[in-house]
Design a protein around this motif. Structure first.
Motif, PDB file in Angstrom:
ATOM      1  N   ASP A 265       1.390  -1.659   8.370  1.00  0.00           N
ATOM      2  CA  ASP A 265       1.782  -1.128   7.013  1.00  0.00           C
ATOM      3  C   ASP A 265       1.909   0.311   6.745  1.00  0.00           C
ATOM      4  N   THR A 266       2.808   0.695   5.948  1.00  0.00           N
ATOM      5  CA  THR A 266       3.117   1.914   5.333  1.00  0.00           C
ATOM      6  C   THR A 266       2.411   2.039   4.149  1.00  0.00           C
ATOM      7  N   VAL A 267       1.489   3.134   4.212  1.00  0.00           N
ATOM      8  CA  VAL A 267       0.650   3.745   3.091  1.00  0.00           C
ATOM      9  C   VAL A 267       0.425   5.178   2.731  1.00  0.00           C
ATOM     10  N   ILE A 268       0.403   5.291   1.417  1.00  0.00           N
ATOM     11  CA  ILE A 268       0.256   6.702   0.818  1.00  0.00           C
ATOM     12  C   ILE A 268      -1.174   7.028   0.886  1.00  0.00           C
ATOM     13  N   ILE A 269      -1.704   8.076   1.092  1.00  0.00           N
ATOM     14  CA  ILE A 269      -2.943   8.800   0.808  1.00  0.00           C
ATOM     15  C   ILE A 269      -3.060   9.380  -0.495  1.00  0.00           C
ATOM     16  N   MET A 270      -4.271   8.663  -1.080  1.00  0.00           N
ATOM     17  CA  MET A 270      -4.328   8.949  -2.349  1.00  0.00           C
ATOM     18  C   MET A 270      -5.421  10.081  -2.788  1.00  0.00           C
TER      19      MET A 270
ATOM     20  N   HIS B 237      10.516  -2.252  -0.463  1.00  0.00           N
ATOM     21  CA  HIS B 237      11.693  -2.423  -1.399  1.00  0.00           C
ATOM     22  C   HIS B 237      11.934  -1.470  -2.235  1.00  0.00           C
ATOM     23  N   CYS B 238      10.691  -1.082  -3.175  1.00  0.00           N
ATOM     24  CA  CYS B 238      10.842  -0.015  -4.132  1.00  0.00           C
ATOM     25  C   CYS B 238      10.400   1.165  -3.832  1.00  0.00           C
ATOM     26  N   ASN B 239       9.749   1.334  -2.584  1.00  0.00           N
ATOM     27  CA  ASN B 239       9.314   2.635  -2.238  1.00  0.00           C
ATOM     28  C   ASN B 239       8.186   3.243  -3.068  1.00  0.00           C
ATOM     29  N   LYS B 240       7.510   2.753  -3.546  1.00  0.00           N
ATOM     30  CA  LYS B 240       6.422   2.847  -4.600  1.00  0.00           C
ATOM     31  C   LYS B 240       5.246   2.442  -4.037  1.00  0.00           C
ATOM     32  N   PRO B 241       4.086   3.330  -4.541  1.00  0.00           N
ATOM     33  CA  PRO B 241       2.702   2.696  -4.149  1.00  0.00           C
ATOM     34  C   PRO B 241       2.250   1.626  -4.878  1.00  0.00           C
ATOM     35  N   THR B 242       1.748   0.600  -4.298  1.00  0.00           N
ATOM     36  CA  THR B 242       1.675  -0.338  -5.069  1.00  0.00           C
ATOM     37  C   THR B 242       0.230  -1.250  -4.646  1.00  0.00           C
ATOM     38  N   ARG B 243      -0.214  -2.236  -5.531  1.00  0.00           N
ATOM     39  CA  ARG B 243      -1.389  -3.204  -5.021  1.00  0.00           C
ATOM     40  C   ARG B 243      -0.482  -4.537  -4.720  1.00  0.00           C
ATOM     41  N   ALA B 244      -1.227  -5.009  -3.409  1.00  0.00           N
ATOM     42  CA  ALA B 244      -0.493  -6.307  -2.963  1.00  0.00           C
ATOM     43  C   ALA B 244      -1.272  -7.500  -3.763  1.00  0.00           C
TER      44      ALA B 244
ATOM     45  N   ILE C  43       2.803  -9.914  -2.069  1.00  0.00           N
ATOM     46  CA  ILE C  43       3.830  -9.399  -2.787  1.00  0.00           C
ATOM     47  C   ILE C  43       3.715  -8.327  -3.423  1.00  0.00           C
ATOM     48  N   CYS C  44       4.753  -7.508  -3.691  1.00  0.00           N
ATOM     49  CA  CYS C  44       4.406  -6.351  -4.584  1.00  0.00           C
ATOM     50  C   CYS C  44       4.192  -6.565  -5.966  1.00  0.00           C
ATOM     51  N   ALA C  45       3.254  -5.808  -6.639  1.00  0.00           N
ATOM     52  CA  ALA C  45       2.844  -6.126  -7.991  1.00  0.00           C
ATOM     53  C   ALA C  45       3.802  -5.435  -8.547  1.00  0.00           C
ATOM     54  N   LYS C  46       4.793  -4.613  -8.273  1.00  0.00           N
ATOM     55  CA  LYS C  46       5.834  -3.968  -9.299  1.00  0.00           C
ATOM     56  C   LYS C  46       7.120  -4.587  -9.239  1.00  0.00           C
TER      57      LYS C  46
END
Length: 113
Positions: free
Chosen positions: A11-16, A78-85, A105-108
């Motif tokens: 998975d691709t993740v962003i560090i918060m 798809h939307c390239n935004k941080p999201t919850r699954a 699935i993406c929550a956004k």
């Protein structure tokens, strides 16, 4: 007790939070027992390595360190935004039998991850 982590290997993740905040990376390994993940090229630590065999060189080596999974968030491809699954459960017909299938699935944007 069954321990779960919200991200999977690849998975691709962003560090918060932390010194690497805002940077993205790919998950190399997940450890559900500890609740930690290792991200490619992030959270670099120095390790002092002893030579194991005769003639092998020892020294200081840089390697990725583990970080808590709660400090990272999944990035939707798809939307390239941080999201919850979110988890969507549906049934598929496989060889004449109903099989329960769960997908993330993406929550956004509601696209499959």
């Amino acid at each position: 007790m069954n321990k779960k982590v919200h991200v999977k290997t690849g998975d691709t993740v962003i560090i918060m939070s932390g010194r690497e905040r805002g940077k993205q990376g790919k998950v190399l390994a997940v450890s559900p027992e500890e609740g930690k993940v290792i991200i490619e090229g992030r959270n670099m630590v120095t390790k002092h390595v002893k030579p194991r065999r005769m003639g092998e060189q020892g020294g200081i080596v840089k390697a990725e360190g583990a970080m808590y999974a709660c400090k990272v968030q999944l990035v939707c491809p798809h939307c390239n935004k941080p999201t919850r699954a979110q988890h969507k459960v549906h049934f598929e017909e496989v060889e004449g039998k109903q099989k329960r299938v769960s997908e993330r699935i993406c929550a956004k944007c509601k696209e499959a991850l």
